[in-house]
Scaffold this active site. Structure first.
Site, PDB file in Angstrom:
ATOM      1  N   GLN A 142       0.797  -1.221   0.000  1.00  0.00           N
ATOM      2  CA  GLN A 142       0.000   0.000   0.000  1.00  0.00           C
ATOM      3  C   GLN A 142       0.832   1.275   0.000  1.00  0.00           C
ATOM      4  O   GLN A 142       0.517   2.235  -0.708  1.00  0.00           O
ATOM      5  CB  GLN A 142      -0.968   0.000   1.183  1.00  0.00           C
ATOM      6  CG  GLN A 142      -2.105  -1.000   1.025  1.00  0.00           C
ATOM      7  CD  GLN A 142      -3.087  -0.960   2.178  1.00  0.00           C
ATOM      8  OE1 GLN A 142      -3.105  -0.046   2.989  1.00  0.00           O
ATOM      9  NE2 GLN A 142      -3.927  -1.994   2.265  1.00  0.00           N
ATOM     10  N   HIS A 150      -8.758  -2.672   6.016  1.00  0.00           N
ATOM     11  CA  HIS A 150      -7.943  -2.989   7.195  1.00  0.00           C
ATOM     12  C   HIS A 150      -7.113  -1.749   7.497  1.00  0.00           C
ATOM     13  O   HIS A 150      -6.680  -1.047   6.577  1.00  0.00           O
ATOM     14  CB  HIS A 150      -7.039  -4.188   6.914  1.00  0.00           C
ATOM     15  CG  HIS A 150      -6.123  -4.573   8.041  1.00  0.00           C
ATOM     16  ND1 HIS A 150      -6.541  -4.653   9.352  1.00  0.00           N
ATOM     17  CD2 HIS A 150      -4.803  -4.882   8.056  1.00  0.00           C
ATOM     18  CE1 HIS A 150      -5.521  -5.021  10.119  1.00  0.00           C
ATOM     19  NE2 HIS A 150      -4.451  -5.152   9.353  1.00  0.00           N
ATOM     20  N   GLU A 189     -11.256 -33.051  13.136  1.00  0.00           N
ATOM     21  CA  GLU A 189     -12.437 -32.825  13.973  1.00  0.00           C
ATOM     22  C   GLU A 189     -12.515 -31.398  14.510  1.00  0.00           C
ATOM     23  O   GLU A 189     -13.541 -30.989  15.059  1.00  0.00           O
ATOM     24  CB  GLU A 189     -12.465 -33.818  15.136  1.00  0.00           C
ATOM     25  CG  GLU A 189     -12.735 -35.251  14.683  1.00  0.00           C
ATOM     26  CD  GLU A 189     -12.970 -36.199  15.856  1.00  0.00           C
ATOM     27  OE1 GLU A 189     -13.539 -35.758  16.878  1.00  0.00           O
ATOM     28  OE2 GLU A 189     -12.600 -37.371  15.742  1.00  0.00           O
ATOM     29  N   SER A 227     -20.110 -34.954  24.422  1.00  0.00           N
ATOM     30  CA  SER A 227     -20.370 -35.920  25.494  1.00  0.00           C
ATOM     31  C   SER A 227     -19.932 -35.385  26.852  1.00  0.00           C
ATOM     32  O   SER A 227     -19.130 -34.453  26.949  1.00  0.00           O
ATOM     33  CB  SER A 227     -19.615 -37.221  25.206  1.00  0.00           C
ATOM     34  OG  SER A 227     -18.221 -37.022  25.386  1.00  0.00           O
TER      35      SER A 227
END
Length: 342
Positions: free
Chosen positions: A87, A109, A232, A253
């Site tokens: 930039q 940003h 996972e 669980s």
């Protein structure tokens, strides 16, 4: 008190009536902003350097494409959709000489502005519209009639209309469908860098690799380690994304929950948090940005060496093998592709 969330009713695309919008760069964010704004009824042109491979793509998408300097000269509102480290040079050579009183410069940003890598023209508005996701998702959600949440900020408000311009742009790319929050260039830049380094990219990838290595070094099959420590992870992240940490815990669980709440704090502990605080201070002080600028100007030697080292990690070979046996998974060969995340 909760932060105000701006939606479609708070933004007016009429702000862009009889105005030309320029998108500099046609990468990850640039192409999404340009296409979404065009389909929202705005007049959009593209600015690219001579010889850019993106010229053909942008023209195929129906845009008039100009050299960067000419696009800036022609436009009223200009998005700097370029990589952070490019930039400053482009700004000095092509943008600043063609800015004039009344124009608006827009960023997705805030790094270059907040850390003063560029010197702002005193007679223009300077704003930010930062979607909270990669460009391909900004585009896909818009096409589906949805939107990517975004942040807006105002660094310079010469017209006293800068916030309205930012909200109009956010509406044009679909973000007001999902909700827009106002922030500052400082807050967006520092929190974004911290999130990337400590959690989303740096933290997550280091955690996954360390978990994989721990299992393999203990004699377990690398395929088992890959499934447990990387594959996972998406399932858990999706649950957190949809319902928060408590919602994720509701869906797993009792054994997993107990392990989570008793062992997790042993992995990410006071020492980890202390290191996170050091990382944040490096960001706030500008130390990280100065280091990144030196690395970039020095030819990216350490950057490329560390990336190559990561590509050679056993988890990559294992993952490539396992993913090849999942025909339903979209195959992406991203090696060598540099997409903008800002």
């Amino acid at each position: 008190m909760p932060a105000k969330v701006y939606t479609d009713k708070d933004a007016d695309l009429g702000v862009f009536k009889n105005k030309t919008l320029a998108v500099l760069g046609y990468g990850s964010q640039g192409h999404a902003h340009a296409l979404n704004l065009k389909e929202s009824g705005c007049e959009v042109i593209i600015g690219l350097y001579p010889g850019s491979k993106s010229r053909v793509v942008a023209e195929q998408h129906g845009f008039a494409v100009y050299d960067t300097a000419e696009a800036v000269r022609r436009a009223d509102v200009i998005l700097v959709g370029l990589p952070d480290m490019k930039q400053a040079d482009v700004y000095t050579q092509d943008i600043l000489p063609n800015l004039a009183k009344g124009k608006t410069l827009l960023f997705s940003h805030g790094l270059a502005v907040h850390f003063k890598l560029i010197k702002l023209h005193k007679d223009i508005d300077v704003i930010m519209v930062a979607p909270k996701g990669p460009g391909h998702m900004v585009r896909r959600l818009y096409a589906e009639g949805k939107g990517m949440p975004a942040l807006i900020a105002v660094a310079q408000d010469r017209s006293k209309q800068a916030k309205k311009t930012a909200l109009a742009w956010a509406k044009g790319i679909g973000s007001t469908r999902a909700g827009v929050l106002q922030t500052s260039f400082k807050e967006e830049t520092e929190t974004d860098l911290f999130g990337e380094q400590a959690v989303l990219c740096g933290g997550a990838s280091a955690l996954v690799q360390a978990g994989f290595e721990t299992l393999v070094e203990a004699g377990y099959q690398p395929e088992m380690a890959y499934f447990e420590c990387l594959h996972e992870l998406k399932l858990i992240c999706d649950l957190m994304y949809e319902s928060g940490i408590a919602g994720m815990r509701f869906s797993i669980s009792e054994t997993a929950k107990y392990g989570d709440i008793t062992r997790g704090p042993r992995v990410v502990n006071k020492q980890t948090k202390a290191e996170m605080k050091r990382i944040l201070k490096e960001i706030q002080s500008g130390q990280f940005t100065r280091q990144w600028v030196r690395e970039y100007k020095g030819g990216l030697k350490q950057y490329n060496a560390l990336l190559k080292k990561g590509e050679k990690h056993q988890i990559e070979k294992t993952g490539t093998y396992l993913r090849s046996m999942m025909p339903w998974m979209t195959k992406k060969n991203l090696k060598g592709v540099q997409a903008s995340y800002s």
